[in-house]
Design a protein around this motif. Structure first.
Motif: not given
Length: 570
Positions: A422-442
Motif C-alpha cells: 500500500l501507499e499513501f495518496y493525496i490530492s491537495t487541490n480540488p479537481g486534481e487526481p489522487l497521486k502518490a504522496l511523495s510526488k505531489v506534497a511540498s
C-alpha cells in the motif's frame, strides 16, 4: 516523561544540566547555538547511533544521563526492562551512555550494563523523536504499511502474528523441499558422508556418562599408591591393640559402669557406643577395600585408549556424549529422508499446498483488518488536516495489492508482512487526481501531514514523551498558528519538547528554554536559560523581527502570548 538530563563534553556542550516539566517545552535560539545538539544527545541516550565526532575536542569521553519518570507500572518500558533482567523501582528509569574518543560506547539502564541494541529497545518505549528526516520516511512508501499497522495497534498485530506463525512453517517447508530437490550428485555425496559418520558413531557404542566414569577410574588408577597408603594408614589407626577402636572400646566399658551408677550418663554411653560400632564397620569396609585393591596397568591403557576415541568423536560431532548421540539421531533421520527422497518430496509438496491455503486465509484476514483501519486512519487524518488548513486535501490509503488479488493464484508472493502493498495518496487541490504522496506534497504539506500522523498516534497509543525537531519548516502565517496549536494539543496528553523558529510555537510553550553560546576561557560552549515572562517577550520579538526589536515588535509578541494563553485555557 524525561525529568532530568545531564550532558558533559558533548560536541560544543561543556556541562549542562536540564530539568523538564510536563506539557510543551520549546527550545529556541540563534542558528548554531546548540538546540539540535541537545536533541542529538537525547537521541544517543535512547539508543541512537554514536560517533567519536560527538566527543568534545580535547576530552576523553562524552557522558549523557537522563532520568525518566513513568506514570504507571504498566508502562511498556517496565515489561521490556524485565525481559532484560532490569528492575524498575518507584517508576524511575535512569539511562546512561558514555562515548569515548576511541569510539567505544558504554550503555547502562538503572546501573546495569547493556548493549546498544538493548538500550535502543528500552529507549524506544520512553521517547519518540521526530525530526526533518522523517519527511523522507513519509515519502518512502516502504514506511506506509508499518505506519498503518502501528495505527491498527493490537488488532492488526494479532492478525499479523497469526499470519507470521503460518508463514514461518511455510518458509521452513520451502527450505526442506528445496534441499531435497537439489542436484542428485550433491545429494549422493551428502548421503555417503553422513552414512560414514553414523557408522563411526554406532561402532563406538557410546554410553551416557561413560567418559565421566572412565575419567574417574583413570584418576584412581593413576593415584593408586596414594589411595592404598591412605586406606592402609586409616585401617592401622583404627584397628589393633592400643589403636583407635581399642581406646574407644575402653571408654565404652567405663561409661557402662558410670551409667549403672548414674542414669544421666546413659545417653552419653549410647553416643559412644554408636560411634564405636560405626567406626568398627568403617574399619571392616577399609579392610575389604584394601583386599580388593589391585593395580592393573593394562586397564589404564584401555581407559586412555577409550577416552581418546571418545574425545576424537567429540571434536567431530558434539561437545559431549549426549551431543554426539543427538547428532547421530539427526543424521539418521536425514539418511532416511534422502533414501526415501521421492516420497518425502511428495509429502512436502502436499504440506506446502495446505500451508498455502492456510496462509492465504490468514493473509485475507489481515487484509480485511488493515482495510478497516485504513478507513479509520483516512477519516482521522482528514480531521487533523482540516485543523491545519488543508481541509480540501483528500487523503487515501491506496492498496496496490492485497490478498484478494491472489485468490486464484497458484503461488502467491507471500512475504513476512502479508500480501498487502500500500501507499499513501493525496490530492491537495480540488479537481486534481489522487497521486502518490511523495510526488505531489511540498515541504510544508509534508510537515503538516507528519504532524497530523503524530497527533493521531499520540492520542491513540499514549506516547509519553515526544520530540519535534524543526517540524515547522516551510510554513508561515495562519498555518504556523495552526501547527502551534496542534503541537500544544499533543502536549496535553504527552510531554513534548520542540525546537522551533516560529514565534507562534514559542508563544504556546508551557516552558521556554533559550539556547545560546557563551565563551569561557577561550572556548565556546552551549548554555541554557529558562525564560520568564519579560524574557519570553524579548525572545518572541527577536523571532518575529530578527535583530532589531522595536516597541511594536514587543507589542506583537505580547499579543501572541495573550492569544496563546486564551487558546490553552479554553
Amino acid at each position: 516523561m524525561l525529568q532530568e538530563l545531564s550532558i558533559r563534553n558533548f560536541a560544543i556542550i561543556d556541562e549542562l544540566f536540564l530539568s523538564f516539566e510536563k506539557g510543551l517545552t520549546v527550545l529556541t535560539g540563534e542558528t548554531g547555538a546548540g538546540k539540535s545538539i541537545i536533541i542529538d544527545a537525547i537521541n544517543l541516550l535512547v539508543g541512537g547511533r554514536g560517533s567519536v565526532e560527538f566527543v568534545r575536542h580535547g576530552e576523553k569521553k562524552a557522558e549523557i544521563e537522563g532520568l525518566f519518570v513513568l506514570d504507571n507500572d504498566h508502562h511498556p518500558c517496565v515489561e521490556r526492562a524485565r525481559e532484560f533482567g532490569i528492575d524498575v523501582e518507584e517508576g524511575m528509569v535512569v539511562l546512561h551512555r558514555d562515548i569515548s574518543s576511541s569510539g567505544k560506547s558504554v550503555c547502562r539502564v538503572n546501573g546495569k550494563l547493556v548493549t546498544i541494541a538493548t538500550l535502543r529497545e528500552i529507549g524506544g518505549t520512553l521517547m519518540d523523536i521526530h525530526g526533518q528526516h522523517e519527511h523522507q520516511e513519509l515519502m518512502n512508501e516502504a514506511f506506509h504499511l508499518p505506519l498503518l499497522d502501528q495505527y491498527g495497534s493490537s488488532e492488526i498485530e494479532q492478525a499479523a502474528a497469526n499470519y507470521r506463525e503460518v508463514y514461518k512453517e511455510y518458509e521452513q517447508t520451502l527450505v526442506r523441499l528445496k534441499g531435497l530437490s537439489e542436484n542428485e550428485q550433491q545429494m549422493a555425496h551428502r548421503l555417503d558422508l553422513i552414512q560414514f559418520q553414523l557408522q563411526e558413531i554406532q561402532n563406538a557404542n557410546l554410553q551416557i556418562h561413560e567418559d565421566q566414569e572412565l575419567t574417574e577410574e583413570k584418576r584412581k588408577l593413576m593415584n593408586f599408591e596414594k589411595l592404598y597408603e591412605g586406606l592402609h594408614t586409616s585401617y592401622e589407626a583404627l584397628s589393633g591393640e592400643g589403636r583407635g577402636l581399642d581406646w574407644i572400646g575402653h571408654v565404652m566399658d567405663q561409661l557402662e559402669t558410670a551409667a549403672e551408677l548414674d542414669n544421666n550418663y546413659q545417653s552419653l554411653l549410647e553416643s559412644v557406643s554408636n560411634s564405636f560400632y560405626i567406626l568398627e564397620d568403617a574399619a571392616h569396609t577399609i579392610r575389604n577395600d584394601l583386599d580388593n585393591l589391585e593395580f592393573d596397568p593394562e586397564r589404564l591403557n584401555i581407559i586412555e585408549s577409550r577416552l581418546n576415541e571418545i574425545n576424537q568423536l567429540k571434536r567431530k560431532y558434539g561437545d559431549d556424549i549426549e551431543g554426539i548421540l543427538e547428532y547421530s539421531a539427526k543424521i539418521e533421520e536425514e539418511i532416511e529422508t534422502i533414501t526415501n527422497r521421492e516420497s518425502h518430496i511428495e509429502q512436502l509438496q502436499l504440506k506446502l499446498q495446505m500451508l498455502q491455503k492456510d496462509l492465504h486465509l490468514e493473509a485475507k484476514q489481515l487484509t480485511d483488518i488493515r482495510e478497516k483501519w485504513a478507513h479509520k486512519l483516512t477519516a482521522a487524518i482528514h480531521r487533523e488536516l482540516k485543523e491545519l488548513y488543508m481541509a480540501k486535501t483528500i487523503f487515501e490509503v491506496h492498496f496496490h495489492s492485497s490478498a484478494d488479488d491472489f485468490a486464484n493464484t497458484a503461488n502467491p508472493p507471500f512475504r513476512k508482512d502479508g500480501l498487502d502493498q500500500l501507499e499513501f495518496y493525496i490530492s491537495t487541490n480540488p479537481g486534481e487526481p489522487l497521486k502518490a504522496l511523495s510526488k505531489v506534497a511540498s515541504g510544508g504539506e509534508l510537515s503538516r501531514m507528519m504532524l497530523a500522523l503524530k497527533t493521531i498516534f499520540s492520542k491513540h497509543q499514549g506516547i509519553t514523551s515526544i520530540i519535534f525537531d524543526e517540524v515547522d519548516t516551510g510554513v508561515s502565517g495562519r498555518v504556523a498558528q495552526a501547527i502551534a496549536e496542534k503541537i500544544h494539543s499533543v502536549s496535553v496528553n504527552s510531554q513534548v519538547l520542540c525546537i522551533s523558529h516560529l514565534p507562534q510555537v514559542a508563544a504556546m510553550a508551557d516552558t521556554h528554554l533559550f539556547i545560546m553560546k557563551e565563551t569561557k576561557k577561550g572556548r565556546t560552549s552551549t548554555a541554557v536559560k529558562v525564560l520568564g515572562e519579560n524574557d519570553k517577550i524579548k525572545e518572541i520579538g527577536r523571532m518575529i523581527s530578527g535583530v532589531e526589536i522595536t516597541d511594536l515588535t514587543k507589542e506583537h509578541a505580547r499579543e501572541l502570548l495573550g492569544l496563546a494563553y486564551s487558546i490553552k485555557h479554553k
